[in-house]
Write a protein that holds these residues in place. Structure first.
Motif, PDB file in Angstrom:
ATOM      1  N   LEU A 137       0.679  -1.071  -0.187  1.00  0.00           N
ATOM      2  CA  LEU A 137      -0.095  -0.032  -0.039  1.00  0.00           C
ATOM      3  C   LEU A 137       0.904   1.269  -0.006  1.00  0.00           C
ATOM      4  CD1 LEU A 137      -2.829   1.083   0.271  1.00  0.00           C
ATOM      5  CD2 LEU A 137      -2.482   1.223   2.868  1.00  0.00           C
ATOM      6  N   ILE A 138       1.879   1.107   0.635  1.00  0.00           N
ATOM      7  CA  ILE A 138       2.833   2.336   0.884  1.00  0.00           C
ATOM      8  C   ILE A 138       3.397   2.570  -0.442  1.00  0.00           C
ATOM      9  CG2 ILE A 138       5.109   3.354   1.567  1.00  0.00           C
ATOM     10  CD1 ILE A 138       4.312   1.961   4.399  1.00  0.00           C
ATOM     11  N   TYR A 139       4.113   1.538  -1.162  1.00  0.00           N
ATOM     12  CA  TYR A 139       4.560   1.615  -2.430  1.00  0.00           C
ATOM     13  C   TYR A 139       3.570   2.151  -3.408  1.00  0.00           C
ATOM     14  CZ  TYR A 139       7.535   0.393  -6.447  1.00  0.00           C
ATOM     15  OH  TYR A 139       8.165   0.467  -7.743  1.00  0.00           O
ATOM     16  N   GLY A 140       2.501   1.644  -3.300  1.00  0.00           N
ATOM     17  CA  GLY A 140       1.319   2.135  -4.436  1.00  0.00           C
ATOM     18  C   GLY A 140       1.077   3.573  -4.159  1.00  0.00           C
ATOM     19  N   ILE A 141       0.708   4.197  -2.835  1.00  0.00           N
ATOM     20  CA  ILE A 141       0.770   5.533  -2.524  1.00  0.00           C
ATOM     21  C   ILE A 141       2.042   6.387  -3.090  1.00  0.00           C
ATOM     22  CG2 ILE A 141       0.241   7.210  -0.975  1.00  0.00           C
ATOM     23  CD1 ILE A 141      -1.253   5.028   0.896  1.00  0.00           C
ATOM     24  N   LEU A 142       3.074   5.890  -3.112  1.00  0.00           N
ATOM     25  CA  LEU A 142       4.147   6.717  -3.333  1.00  0.00           C
ATOM     26  C   LEU A 142       4.153   6.831  -5.069  1.00  0.00           C
ATOM     27  CD1 LEU A 142       7.018   5.666  -0.777  1.00  0.00           C
ATOM     28  CD2 LEU A 142       5.659   7.627  -0.927  1.00  0.00           C
ATOM     29  N   LYS A 184       8.412  11.053   1.546  1.00  0.00           N
ATOM     30  CA  LYS A 184       9.047  10.233   0.781  1.00  0.00           C
ATOM     31  C   LYS A 184       8.646  10.460  -0.728  1.00  0.00           C
ATOM     32  CE  LYS A 184      11.650   8.375   3.933  1.00  0.00           C
ATOM     33  NZ  LYS A 184      13.027   8.365   4.189  1.00  0.00           N
ATOM     34  N   SER A 185       9.301   9.843  -1.688  1.00  0.00           N
ATOM     35  CA  SER A 185       9.040   9.940  -3.020  1.00  0.00           C
ATOM     36  C   SER A 185       9.962   8.801  -3.640  1.00  0.00           C
ATOM     37  CB  SER A 185       9.019  11.040  -3.793  1.00  0.00           C
ATOM     38  OG  SER A 185      10.571  11.245  -3.996  1.00  0.00           O
ATOM     39  N   ILE A 232       1.594   6.506  -6.967  1.00  0.00           N
ATOM     40  CA  ILE A 232       0.527   7.402  -7.305  1.00  0.00           C
ATOM     41  C   ILE A 232       1.167   9.056  -7.105  1.00  0.00           C
ATOM     42  CG2 ILE A 232      -1.759   8.420  -6.844  1.00  0.00           C
ATOM     43  CD1 ILE A 232      -2.761   5.738  -5.948  1.00  0.00           C
ATOM     44  N   SER A 233       1.830   9.225  -6.180  1.00  0.00           N
ATOM     45  CA  SER A 233       2.237  10.755  -6.161  1.00  0.00           C
ATOM     46  C   SER A 233       3.415  10.863  -7.233  1.00  0.00           C
ATOM     47  CB  SER A 233       3.217  10.527  -4.668  1.00  0.00           C
ATOM     48  OG  SER A 233       2.388  10.669  -3.541  1.00  0.00           O
ATOM     49  N   ASP A 234       4.151  10.033  -7.547  1.00  0.00           N
ATOM     50  CA  ASP A 234       4.916  10.141  -8.913  1.00  0.00           C
ATOM     51  C   ASP A 234       4.199  10.334  -9.990  1.00  0.00           C
ATOM     52  OD1 ASP A 234       7.264  10.017  -7.322  1.00  0.00           O
ATOM     53  OD2 ASP A 234       7.999   7.990  -7.997  1.00  0.00           O
ATOM     54  N   CYS A 235       3.008   9.541 -10.240  1.00  0.00           N
ATOM     55  CA  CYS A 235       2.226   9.629 -11.185  1.00  0.00           C
ATOM     56  C   CYS A 235       1.793  11.183 -11.314  1.00  0.00           C
ATOM     57  CB  CYS A 235       1.314   8.815 -11.395  1.00  0.00           C
ATOM     58  SG  CYS A 235       1.619   6.935 -11.856  1.00  0.00           S
ATOM     59  N   LEU A 236       1.169  11.560 -10.514  1.00  0.00           N
ATOM     60  CA  LEU A 236       0.615  13.043 -10.332  1.00  0.00           C
ATOM     61  C   LEU A 236       1.610  14.027 -10.668  1.00  0.00           C
ATOM     62  CD1 LEU A 236      -1.994  12.526  -7.434  1.00  0.00           C
ATOM     63  CD2 LEU A 236      -2.498  12.756  -9.749  1.00  0.00           C
ATOM     64  N   SER A 237       2.885  13.737 -10.020  1.00  0.00           N
ATOM     65  CA  SER A 237       3.961  14.680 -10.343  1.00  0.00           C
ATOM     66  C   SER A 237       4.311  14.858 -11.679  1.00  0.00           C
ATOM     67  CB  SER A 237       4.953  14.640  -9.708  1.00  0.00           C
ATOM     68  OG  SER A 237       5.639  13.435  -9.966  1.00  0.00           O
ATOM     69  N   LYS A 238       3.878  13.893 -12.662  1.00  0.00           N
ATOM     70  CA  LYS A 238       4.258  13.924 -14.210  1.00  0.00           C
ATOM     71  C   LYS A 238       3.183  14.559 -15.064  1.00  0.00           C
ATOM     72  CE  LYS A 238       7.912  11.667 -13.480  1.00  0.00           C
ATOM     73  NZ  LYS A 238       9.384  12.273 -13.498  1.00  0.00           N
ATOM     74  N   ILE A 239       1.964  14.687 -14.366  1.00  0.00           N
ATOM     75  CA  ILE A 239       0.688  15.051 -15.302  1.00  0.00           C
ATOM     76  C   ILE A 239       0.586  16.500 -14.849  1.00  0.00           C
ATOM     77  CG2 ILE A 239      -2.017  14.964 -15.424  1.00  0.00           C
ATOM     78  CD1 ILE A 239      -1.772  12.055 -14.411  1.00  0.00           C
ATOM     79  N   ASN A 240       0.427  17.491 -15.807  1.00  0.00           N
ATOM     80  CA  ASN A 240       0.072  18.811 -15.667  1.00  0.00           C
ATOM     81  C   ASN A 240      -1.439  18.966 -16.021  1.00  0.00           C
ATOM     82  OD1 ASN A 240      -0.055  19.746 -18.355  1.00  0.00           O
ATOM     83  ND2 ASN A 240       2.191  19.555 -18.324  1.00  0.00           N
ATOM     84  N   SER A 241      -1.929  20.175 -15.700  1.00  0.00           N
ATOM     85  CA  SER A 241      -3.334  20.654 -15.947  1.00  0.00           C
ATOM     86  C   SER A 241      -3.747  20.602 -17.617  1.00  0.00           C
ATOM     87  CB  SER A 241      -3.799  21.696 -15.082  1.00  0.00           C
ATOM     88  OG  SER A 241      -3.018  22.831 -15.695  1.00  0.00           O
ATOM     89  N   ARG A 242      -2.750  20.734 -18.316  1.00  0.00           N
ATOM     90  CA  ARG A 242      -2.991  20.950 -19.672  1.00  0.00           C
ATOM     91  C   ARG A 242      -3.101  19.688 -20.534  1.00  0.00           C
ATOM     92  NH1 ARG A 242      -0.222  25.058 -17.848  1.00  0.00           N
ATOM     93  NH2 ARG A 242       1.804  24.265 -18.831  1.00  0.00           N
ATOM     94  N   MET A 243      -2.569  18.662 -19.978  1.00  0.00           N
ATOM     95  CA  MET A 243      -2.604  17.291 -20.523  1.00  0.00           C
ATOM     96  C   MET A 243      -3.852  16.556 -20.646  1.00  0.00           C
ATOM     97  SD  MET A 243       1.045  15.952 -18.917  1.00  0.00           S
ATOM     98  CE  MET A 243       1.301  14.699 -19.899  1.00  0.00           C
TER      99      MET A 243
END
Length: 175
Positions: A70-75, A173-174, A77-88
């Motif tokens: 679960l911790i690995y998955g949450i981290l 963490k990330s 998801i955080s990485d995924c969200l950091s790669k997406i911007n609001s114009r994509m």
């Protein structure tokens, strides 16, 4: 208020394998890999459901091996969200997250793995290969389901409610 833990902690010894102290739980997935198939609620759905609530916590008490996944998955998801911007768009985000899912990543025991204090390394090279295959399958399925939630309302614009969590760091963490 305590953090939310995995509901799979009691089930992790029945039908799952363990490498180091990370459970390889069954997944409902279309991607090829070593995970057992399940049609029920799986760890990926649980990770997506608990991400926003758990991302507010800086401390997380691990109660079982399923919590480590679960911790690995949450981290992740955080990485995924950091790669997406609001114009994509959905299509652009899919390309970015597919690349992120398949990129070479550190395993527990590697020097650049950020959570080595919480995870035991695989004992053999075969276990390390199996863990890498499982986590690749896990990351691919998690990225796809995350995109389905982010672009649920409009395929051209990501949800601002999901993107508002891009600056949050679970446990500071990330990956």
């Amino acid at each position: 208020m305590p953090a939310y833990h995995s509901t799979f902690i009691g089930e992790e010894t029945q039908d799952s394998r363990t490498i180091g102290n990370l459970s390889l739980l069954p997944l409902n997935t279309k991607y090829r890999g070593p995970a057992y198939e399940t049609t029920d609620y799986d760890i990926i759905e649980e990770t997506l459901d608990l991400f926003r609530a758990n991302s507010f916590f800086k401390n997380f008490e691990i109660k079982g091996n399923a919590d480590r996944l679960l911790i690995y998955g949450i981290l992740f998801i955080s990485d995924c969200l950091s790669k997406i911007n609001s114009r994509m768009s959905h299509k652009e985000s899919t390309k970015v997250l597919n690349n992120l899912s398949l990129d070479n990543f550190a395993l527990p025991g590697d020097i650049n793995f950020p959570l080595n204090s919480l995870y035991l390394p695989p004992k053999t090279k075969n276990e390390a290969d199996l863990l890498r295959q499982y986590l690749t399958q896990f990351r691919q399925e998690l990225a796809e389901r995350l995109l389905n939630r982010i672009y649920k309302d409009d395929p051209s614009v990501p949800s601002k409610y999901w993107l508002s969590f891009t600056k949050r760091k679970f446990m500071n963490k990330s990956l």
